[in-house]
Each structure stands twice: as structure tokens, then as C-alpha cells.
Design an enzyme around this catalytic site. Structure first.
Site, PDB file in Angstrom:
ATOM      1  N   GLU A   1      -5.090   8.082   5.352  1.00  0.00           N
ATOM      2  CA  GLU A   1      -4.148   8.597   6.363  1.00  0.00           C
ATOM      3  C   GLU A   1      -3.448   9.884   5.931  1.00  0.00           C
ATOM      4  O   GLU A   1      -2.224   9.952   5.826  1.00  0.00           O
ATOM      5  CB  GLU A   1      -3.145   7.492   6.714  1.00  0.00           C
ATOM      6  CG  GLU A   1      -3.861   6.242   7.195  1.00  0.00           C
ATOM      7  CD  GLU A   1      -2.933   5.039   7.387  1.00  0.00           C
ATOM      8  OE1 GLU A   1      -1.704   5.188   7.260  1.00  0.00           O
ATOM      9  OE2 GLU A   1      -3.464   3.941   7.643  1.00  0.00           O
TER      10      GLU A   1
ATOM     11  N   ASP B   1      -9.717  -3.625  14.866  1.00  0.00           N
ATOM     12  CA  ASP B   1      -9.124  -4.740  15.582  1.00  0.00           C
ATOM     13  C   ASP B   1      -8.757  -4.219  16.976  1.00  0.00           C
ATOM     14  O   ASP B   1      -8.577  -3.015  17.166  1.00  0.00           O
ATOM     15  CB  ASP B   1      -7.920  -5.373  14.868  1.00  0.00           C
ATOM     16  CG  ASP B   1      -6.905  -4.371  14.321  1.00  0.00           C
ATOM     17  OD1 ASP B   1      -6.319  -4.659  13.262  1.00  0.00           O
ATOM     18  OD2 ASP B   1      -6.711  -3.296  14.951  1.00  0.00           O
TER      19      ASP B   1
ATOM     20  N   ASN C   1     -10.001   8.077   4.892  1.00  0.00           N
ATOM     21  CA  ASN C   1      -9.867   7.029   5.891  1.00  0.00           C
ATOM     22  C   ASN C   1      -8.668   7.352   6.783  1.00  0.00           C
ATOM     23  O   ASN C   1      -7.580   7.648   6.276  1.00  0.00           O
ATOM     24  CB  ASN C   1      -9.656   5.689   5.166  1.00  0.00           C
ATOM     25  CG  ASN C   1      -9.646   4.495   6.099  1.00  0.00           C
ATOM     26  OD1 ASN C   1     -10.532   4.346   6.938  1.00  0.00           O
ATOM     27  ND2 ASN C   1      -8.648   3.630   5.937  1.00  0.00           N
TER      28      ASN C   1
ATOM     29  N   HIS D   1      -8.095   0.859  14.891  1.00  0.00           N
ATOM     30  CA  HIS D   1      -7.032  -0.065  15.334  1.00  0.00           C
ATOM     31  C   HIS D   1      -6.781   0.213  16.820  1.00  0.00           C
ATOM     32  O   HIS D   1      -6.012   1.104  17.185  1.00  0.00           O
ATOM     33  CB  HIS D   1      -5.755   0.132  14.513  1.00  0.00           C
ATOM     34  CG  HIS D   1      -5.894  -0.288  13.083  1.00  0.00           C
ATOM     35  ND1 HIS D   1      -6.197  -1.578  12.711  1.00  0.00           N
ATOM     36  CD2 HIS D   1      -5.781   0.409  11.936  1.00  0.00           C
ATOM     37  CE1 HIS D   1      -6.252  -1.671  11.388  1.00  0.00           C
ATOM     38  NE2 HIS D   1      -6.020  -0.469  10.887  1.00  0.00           N
TER      39      HIS D   1
ATOM     40  N   GLU E   1     -11.483  -0.439   9.943  1.00  0.00           N
ATOM     41  CA  GLU E   1     -10.388  -1.414  10.061  1.00  0.00           C
ATOM     42  C   GLU E   1     -10.270  -1.924  11.504  1.00  0.00           C
ATOM     43  O   GLU E   1      -9.203  -1.999  12.078  1.00  0.00           O
ATOM     44  CB  GLU E   1      -9.053  -0.795   9.619  1.00  0.00           C
ATOM     45  CG  GLU E   1      -9.074  -0.200   8.228  1.00  0.00           C
ATOM     46  CD  GLU E   1      -7.742   0.346   7.795  1.00  0.00           C
ATOM     47  OE1 GLU E   1      -6.741   0.094   8.486  1.00  0.00           O
ATOM     48  OE2 GLU E   1      -7.664   1.023   6.741  1.00  0.00           O
TER      49      GLU E   1
HETATM   50  O1  G3I Z   1       3.447  -9.680  -0.559  1.00  0.00           O
HETATM   51  C1  G3I Z   1       4.698  -9.741   0.125  1.00  0.00           C
HETATM   52  C2  G3I Z   1       5.258 -11.152   0.035  1.00  0.00           C
HETATM   53  O2  G3I Z   1       5.528 -11.470  -1.324  1.00  0.00           O
HETATM   54  C3  G3I Z   1       6.550 -11.220   0.850  1.00  0.00           C
HETATM   55  O3  G3I Z   1       7.016 -12.550   0.863  1.00  0.00           O
HETATM   56  C4  G3I Z   1       6.286 -10.762   2.263  1.00  0.00           C
HETATM   57  C5  G3I Z   1       7.570 -10.733   3.039  1.00  0.00           C
HETATM   58  O4  G3I Z   1       7.287 -10.187   4.305  1.00  0.00           O
HETATM   59  O5  G3I Z   1       5.732  -9.411   2.276  1.00  0.00           O
HETATM   60  C6  G3I Z   1       4.503  -9.368   1.561  1.00  0.00           C
HETATM   61  O6  G3I Z   1       4.024  -8.047   1.591  1.00  0.00           O
HETATM   62  C7  G3I Z   1       3.451  -7.664   2.834  1.00  0.00           C
HETATM   63  C8  G3I Z   1       2.027  -7.158   2.575  1.00  0.00           C
HETATM   64  O7  G3I Z   1       1.444  -6.669   3.798  1.00  0.00           O
HETATM   65  C9  G3I Z   1       1.137  -8.254   2.001  1.00  0.00           C
HETATM   66  O8  G3I Z   1       1.007  -9.260   2.911  1.00  0.00           O
HETATM   67  C10 G3I Z   1       4.279  -6.515   3.403  1.00  0.00           C
HETATM   68  O9  G3I Z   1       5.553  -7.020   3.754  1.00  0.00           O
HETATM   69  C11 G3I Z   1       3.592  -5.937   4.629  1.00  0.00           C
HETATM   70  O10 G3I Z   1       4.264  -4.762   5.042  1.00  0.00           O
HETATM   71  C12 G3I Z   1       2.158  -5.548   4.282  1.00  0.00           C
HETATM   72  O11 G3I Z   1       1.529  -5.106   5.468  1.00  0.00           O
HETATM   73  C13 G3I Z   1       0.263  -4.490   5.249  1.00  0.00           C
HETATM   74  C14 G3I Z   1       0.337  -3.060   5.775  1.00  0.00           C
HETATM   75  O12 G3I Z   1      -0.942  -2.422   5.623  1.00  0.00           O
HETATM   76  C15 G3I Z   1       1.366  -2.273   4.997  1.00  0.00           C
HETATM   77  O13 G3I Z   1       1.414  -0.952   5.536  1.00  0.00           O
HETATM   78  C16 G3I Z   1      -0.782  -5.241   6.043  1.00  0.00           C
HETATM   79  O14 G3I Z   1      -0.960  -6.536   5.494  1.00  0.00           O
HETATM   80  C17 G3I Z   1      -2.112  -4.498   6.013  1.00  0.00           C
HETATM   81  O15 G3I Z   1      -3.037  -5.111   6.907  1.00  0.00           O
HETATM   82  C18 G3I Z   1      -1.932  -3.053   6.437  1.00  0.00           C
HETATM   83  O16 G3I Z   1      -3.156  -2.407   6.286  1.00  0.00           O
HETATM   84  C19 G3I Z   1      -3.159  -0.996   6.585  1.00  0.00           C
HETATM   85  C20 G3I Z   1      -4.264  -0.378   5.775  1.00  0.00           C
HETATM   86  O17 G3I Z   1      -4.059  -0.640   4.417  1.00  0.00           O
HETATM   87  C21 G3I Z   1      -4.352   1.101   6.068  1.00  0.00           C
HETATM   88  N1  G3I Z   1      -4.557   1.329   7.495  1.00  0.00           N
HETATM   89  C22 G3I Z   1      -3.523   0.760   8.331  1.00  0.00           C
HETATM   90  C23 G3I Z   1      -3.431  -0.744   8.082  1.00  0.00           C
HETATM   91  C24 G3I Z   1      -2.382  -1.336   8.954  1.00  0.00           C
HETATM   92  O18 G3I Z   1      -1.135  -0.816   8.599  1.00  0.00           O
END
Ligand code: G3I
Length: 367
Positions: free
Chosen positions: A178, A286, A220, A256, A284
């Protein structure tokens, strides 16, 4: 005592010793086999000869899925959806900087190892995600007051550790994630841009290639799937990089999408980049649906998934489509887009949705 007489039948004295030896040998073989069956890692599973993986491989593309470590290592139904329907995996979060190097020079390989080990045990490819991004950076990195030289060193340490550990096992990487602003054609002024300048992209790609010359290196991005200023800016960026001989091998179109707004000209825009000799992927995928997901919307989502896979099949050097999560239960969408849901091919209970049929339909057609 040797040769003691007994009223029970005994085989001829001459063969008795050989028989006893053979019996002992059989027992030894059985015991050793049992031990090895438990102790040795499971051999790579035979690749499925039917279903989506077989169809995808017949077309020479990967059908991938983003995986989360905890369900991947604990939930057998989650595991089955992955192994029965996909040919590759991407770590949804486990290979991101905040998880891999939470403190400087302290690496946590538990998550990435779990994903790579699972993939290898099940004959799946692994796509590495992601190296330079503005999100999910550990605080020591995001808040550091870095000179260009120091940040280059930090970047090299991270790449040498991560790419080095999985060299030959993770064969493609999202090096730059990004790079553009969400809605515009200007480069995002992330940490790397601010400290290293806008040529950080070329520098990072060259560094990654030096560390792992065999890896396929990707940029990406989202919001480039349907054309427009951001797509044009990405096209100009990659054209410049290629003209300068910067090692860039592919572009990921994240995909997305919002239900009802999947770009009909997706193939056209991927082909622009493919015509440059680059690999392209939908990285990615969805398709989020407004709550509550009605039957009609799910049926239309089937067509949308079919359209995306068909677009990849139409574009030379489109090497795959990856969906961004194993089931709706694990999708990032509801947290990030309140009011939207049901974005993936499997529902909350790991049941296949029409979207899975859509991908199957696209892959069942002859090329
Ligand atoms: O691991 C912690 C956990 O310990 C805690 O209890 C919990 C509380 O909410 O948060 C957990 O971390 C989360 C993490 O995902 C792992 O699950 C974060 O809050 C959450 O913000 C994070 O979101 C991820 C997001 O990227 C962050 O920007 C999504 O799962 C993930 O699917 C998403 O993926 C991105 C790609 O990497 C890049 N392209 C866009 C895509 C969607 O944003």
C-alpha cells in the site's frame, strides 16, 4: 533351556531357530515402524486430485487463502477448509513487523513457523506478507527518530532475518504494501518515505533481491482494480522501476470489494501490468455484503467470485487469486466495516457458500 522337550507341537528342530529369528525380526520391524510413524513429521500430503486445488493447478494458478495462526494450529475444521480448497497460504498477520520483531533484535518466529510448517506438511505454497507497510509496525520502529542510515540498517536486519529464515520456503513476498495514499495518486508519506525519501521503494526491492535472489518480489495495493488515478500512478511507478532495472516481479491487486461494485474491467487493468512482463495476482479477495446477507446477495456474490477468478484466468501471468480469510467467522470485515459481513466463500460455521461455487465454476471452464 535350549531344546527342552514338550508334548506340544513344535516345528522341526532344524527350522525352529530360523522361525524364531523371523518372528523377532517382524516384531522389531513393527515396533520401529510404529515409532517412526509417530516421531517423523508427516510426509507431505498427496496433492488433492479433485476439487478446487486440482482445478487451480490444472490452470497453472494458485488459489490461496489468508490464515490466522491460532485457528490454523488448533481448529481441525479450519485446517480442512484450507487443505481441501486451496493451494497456497498467506499469513494474515503473523509475518508482519509487529509480530515478527516486536522489540528490536528480538524475533518471534512462532507464528510464521506455524504457518510455513503447516503449509509444507500439506503441500501448500506460502506467500510472504508483508515487509514495508505503514500499519502494524512495532512501537520501537514507528516511534523511532531514525536517520536514513539507521533505518536502512534496521530494514536490512529485518529482511535478513525474515527472508533468510524462510529462503526457499517462502517463494514470493509483498515487499511494499500500500505505497499510495488511500484514495489518491500520491505516494503515502509513511515512515520509509519520510526518512529514506520516495525512492525507498526501489531501495527496499533491491535490498530484498540481494538477500533472497530467488524470491518473487511484489508491490501490493488496493484501489487499483478498477482503473483511475491510483491505478495510473501505480502503473507509472512500476514502469519507472522496471525501466531502471529494479527487481520487481509482480503486482498484487488486493481485491477488497463491495458487493455490487466489483469492477467489470478488472482483467483489463491487470493486463496493463501483465503486458509489462509482471506477474499479477488478486491477493486479498473478499466481497463484503451489507447486513443481513440475503439469499439474492449471496447468489450475486457467487457471480462476483466467479468473475474475479475468470479475470485472472484471462490475463497472462496472472498467477493466482487469494481470499482474505478462511471463513466469515475470521474475516477482518465486520470489525473494520460495521454493517458489512459475509465477505468470504465459507460462512461462520465453515459451510461453503455460493461464492465457492462461483470459483469452482470459473475453474471448471476450459482455458
Ligand atoms: O493480536 C491482537 C490481540 O492480542 C488483541 O487481543 C486484539 C484486540 O483487538 O487485537 C489483536 O490484533 C489485531 C490483529 O489484526 C490480529 O488479529 C488488531 O487489533 C487488528 O487491527 C488487526 O487487523 C488486521 C489488519 O490488517 C490491520 O491493519 C487484520 O486482521 C488483517 O486482515 C488486515 O489485513 C490487511 C493486509 O495485511 C493488508 N491489506 C489490507 C488488509 C485489511 O486491512
Amino acid at each position: 533351556m535350549r531344546g527342552a522337550a514338550s508334548t506340544r507341537w513344535h516345528p522341526p528342530t532344524r527350522g525352529r531357530g530360523a522361525l524364531l529369528t523371523a518372528g523377532v525380526l517382524c516384531m522389531v520391524v513393527l515396533v520401529v515402524s510404529a515409532i517412526l510413524a509417530v516421531a517423523l513429521p508427516h510426509p507431505e500430503q498427496e496433492q488433492p486430485t479433485r476439487g478446487l486445488p486440482h482445478l487451480a493447478r490444472a490452470h497453472g494458478i494458485d488459489l490461496g487463502v489468508a490464515v490466522a495462526v491460532n485457528p490454523l494450529t488448533h481448529d481441525t475444521r479450519y485446517q480442512s477448509v484450507v487443505t481441501e480448497n486451496y493451494t497456497s497460504v498467506t499469513a494474515e498477520n503473523a509475518m508482519k513487523w509487529e509480530h515478527v520483531q516486536p522489540e528490536r533484535s528480538r524475533f518471534d518466529w512462532s507464528g510464521p513457523d506455524a504457518v510455513v510448517d503447516f503449509a509444507e506438511r500439506n503441500g501448500l505454497d506460502v506467500h510472504g506478507h508483508t515487509l514495508l507497510w505503514h500499519n502494524q509496525q512495532p512501537s520501537w520502529l514507528a516511534q523511532g527518530d531514525w536517520s536514513a542510515q539507521e533505518l536502512r540498517q534496521v530494514l536490512r536486519e529485518h529482511m535478513e532475518a525474515l527472508l533468510g529464515r524462510y529462503q526457499g520456503r517462502v517463494t514470493s513476498w509483498d515487499v511494499i504494501n500500500e505505497p499510495f495514499q488511500d484514495h489518491g495518486p500520491r505516494l503515502r508519506e509513511n515512515l520509509w518515505y519520510q526518512v529514506l525519501g520516495e525512492d525507498y521503494i526501489a531501495e527496499a526491492l533491491s535490498m530484498a533481491h540481494e538477500i533472497d535472489p530467488e524470491a518473487e518480489l511484489y508491490i501490493n495495493e488496493f484501489g487499483i482494480e478498477g482503473g483511475g488515478a491510483k491505478t495510473d500512478a501505480m502503473y507509472s511507478l512500476v514502469t519507472d522501476l522496471l525501466d531502471r532495472g529494479v527487481p520487481l516481479h509482480g503486482v498484487g491487486f488486493q481485491g477488497h470489494f463491495v458487493h455490487g461494485n466489483v469492477p467489470q474491467d478488472l482483467a483489463e487493468h491487470m493486463r496493463r501490468f501483465s503486458d509489462l512482463g509482471l506477474e499479477v495476482t488478486v491477493s486479498e479477495l473478499d466481497v463484503r455484503i451489507p447486513q443481513p446477507p440475503r439469499e439474492q446477495a449471496l447468489r450475486q456474490q457467487e457471480q462476483e467470485y466467479q468473475h474475479v477468478v475468470q479475470a485472472c484466468l484471462e490475463v497472462p501471468r496472472c498467477v493466482g487469486v487469494s481470499v482474505w480469510g478462511v471463513s466469515d467467522q475470521h474475516s477482518w470485515i465486520p470489525e473494520w466495516f460495521p454493517g458489512y459481513t459475509a465477505a468470504l466463500p465459507f460462512d461462520e460455521d465453515y459451510e461453503p457458500k455460493p461464492a465457492l461455487d462461483g470459483m469452482t465454476e470459473a475453474l471448471s471452464r476450459r482455458r
